[in-house]
Scaffold this motif. Structure first.
Motif, mmCIF file in Angstrom:
data_model
loop_
_atom_site.group_PDB
_atom_site.id
_atom_site.type_symbol
_atom_site.label_atom_id
_atom_site.label_comp_id
_atom_site.label_asym_id
_atom_site.label_seq_id
_atom_site.Cartn_x
_atom_site.Cartn_y
_atom_site.Cartn_z
ATOM 1 N N LYS A 78 0.831 -1.211 0.000
ATOM 2 C CA LYS A 78 0.000 0.000 0.000
ATOM 3 C C LYS A 78 0.864 1.259 0.000
ATOM 4 N N GLU A 79 1.910 1.260 0.806
ATOM 5 C CA GLU A 79 2.822 2.416 0.823
ATOM 6 C C GLU A 79 3.489 2.586 -0.541
ATOM 7 N N GLY A 80 3.827 1.475 -1.175
ATOM 8 C CA GLY A 80 4.407 1.538 -2.515
ATOM 9 C C GLY A 80 3.432 2.103 -3.534
ATOM 10 N N GLU A 81 2.195 1.680 -3.455
ATOM 11 C CA GLU A 81 1.173 2.202 -4.374
ATOM 12 C C GLU A 81 0.980 3.706 -4.177
ATOM 13 N N LYS A 82 0.953 4.132 -2.911
ATOM 14 C CA LYS A 82 0.820 5.570 -2.632
ATOM 15 C C LYS A 82 2.029 6.338 -3.166
ATOM 16 N N VAL A 90 12.086 5.960 -5.072
ATOM 17 C CA VAL A 90 12.408 4.934 -4.076
ATOM 18 C C VAL A 90 12.701 5.598 -2.735
ATOM 19 N N ASP A 91 13.428 6.714 -2.754
ATOM 20 C CA ASP A 91 13.761 7.392 -1.499
ATOM 21 C C ASP A 91 12.512 7.865 -0.764
ATOM 22 N N SER A 127 14.016 -3.014 0.363
ATOM 23 C CA SER A 127 12.590 -3.331 0.291
ATOM 24 C C SER A 127 11.854 -2.366 -0.628
ATOM 25 N N ALA A 128 12.153 -1.090 -0.505
ATOM 26 C CA ALA A 128 11.495 -0.090 -1.355
ATOM 27 C C ALA A 128 11.789 -0.354 -2.830
ATOM 28 N N MET A 129 13.021 -0.703 -3.148
ATOM 29 C CA MET A 129 13.358 -1.021 -4.545
ATOM 30 C C MET A 129 12.557 -2.221 -5.032
ATOM 31 N N GLY A 130 12.398 -3.222 -4.182
ATOM 32 C CA GLY A 130 11.645 -4.407 -4.563
ATOM 33 C C GLY A 130 10.167 -4.131 -4.744
ATOM 34 N N ILE A 131 9.618 -3.315 -3.879
ATOM 35 C CA ILE A 131 8.195 -2.969 -3.975
ATOM 36 C C ILE A 131 7.933 -2.177 -5.253
ATOM 37 N N ILE A 132 8.766 -1.187 -5.526
ATOM 38 C CA ILE A 132 8.604 -0.389 -6.750
ATOM 39 C C ILE A 132 8.755 -1.287 -7.973
ATOM 40 N N ASP A 133 9.750 -2.155 -7.969
ATOM 41 C CA ASP A 133 9.964 -3.085 -9.076
ATOM 42 C C ASP A 133 8.719 -3.942 -9.293
ATOM 43 N N TYR A 134 8.191 -4.522 -8.224
ATOM 44 C CA TYR A 134 7.001 -5.370 -8.318
ATOM 45 C C TYR A 134 5.813 -4.578 -8.877
ATOM 46 N N LEU A 135 5.558 -3.403 -8.328
ATOM 47 C CA LEU A 135 4.401 -2.617 -8.758
ATOM 48 C C LEU A 135 4.535 -2.151 -10.201
#
Length: 144
Positions: A78-82, A90-91, A127-135
C-alpha cells in the motif's frame, strides 16, 4: 526449517528490549506479495518449532513471525502504491516505510536512535526497490 527470506527478517537487535520483531523481505526481482503469503501459509502447516532466517538468527516464536510478516506485506504494498501514484521515488518510499516502522516501534518505546535503525534503514532501502519493481511490473502487465 530454514526459510531464507520467505518468512521475512527477524531483527535480533530488539531482543534485549524484549521485542520479537519481523518484517517481510521485498528485494527487487524476487518480491511477489501473493506468493510470499501463500508460502508462509504452506510453511505454517508444518507446525514448526523454529524458523531459521537467511540473516539474523532464528526464532522459536514461529506463529508471531508469520503473523507479523503477513501483516506488514500489505502495508508495504500500500505504501508503494501511494508512493507511485504521488510520483515519489524509491527514497520517498523508504521514508514512508521508515515512518510506519518507526511509529510501530515507538509504541514499544524504542527510540529513533536505537541501533536497530541502522539495519532497518538499509533493509528498507532494498525493500522499497523491490516494492517499486514489483508494482511497475504489475502496471506493465495491466497495460499490455
Amino acid at each position: 526449517m530454514f526459510t531464507g527470506d520467505t518468512a521475512g527478517v527477524r531483527y535480533e537487535w530488539l531482543k534485549d528490549d524484549g521485542i520479537d520483531f519481523f518484517l517481510p523481505t521485498t528485494s527487487p526481482n524476487h518480491f511477489d506479495p501473493e506468493a510470499m503469503i501463500q508460502s508462509i501459509d504452506r510453511i505454517r502447516e508444518y507446525g514448526l518449532d523454529r524458523l531459521y532466517f537467511g540473516r539474523f538468527n532464528m526464532t522459536e516464536n514461529v506463529e508471531e513471525a508469520f503473523q507479523q510478516v503477513s501483516k506488514w506485506i500489505p502495508v508495504f504494498v500500500k505504501e508503494g502504491e501511494k508512493a507511485l501514484s504521488s510520483g515519489k521515488s524509491v527514497d520517498g518510499l523508504v521514508k514512508s516505510l521508515h515512518d510506519r516502522v518507526s511509529k510501530h516501534l515507538k509504541s514499544f518505546h524504542i527510540p529513533e536512535n536505537h541501533k536497530v535503525f541502522k539495519v532497518l534503514d538499509l533493509d528498507l532501502q532494498v525493500s522499497a526497490m523491490g516494492i517499486i519493481d514489483y508494482l511497475q511490473k504489475q502496471n506493465n502487465l495491466l497495460k499490455s
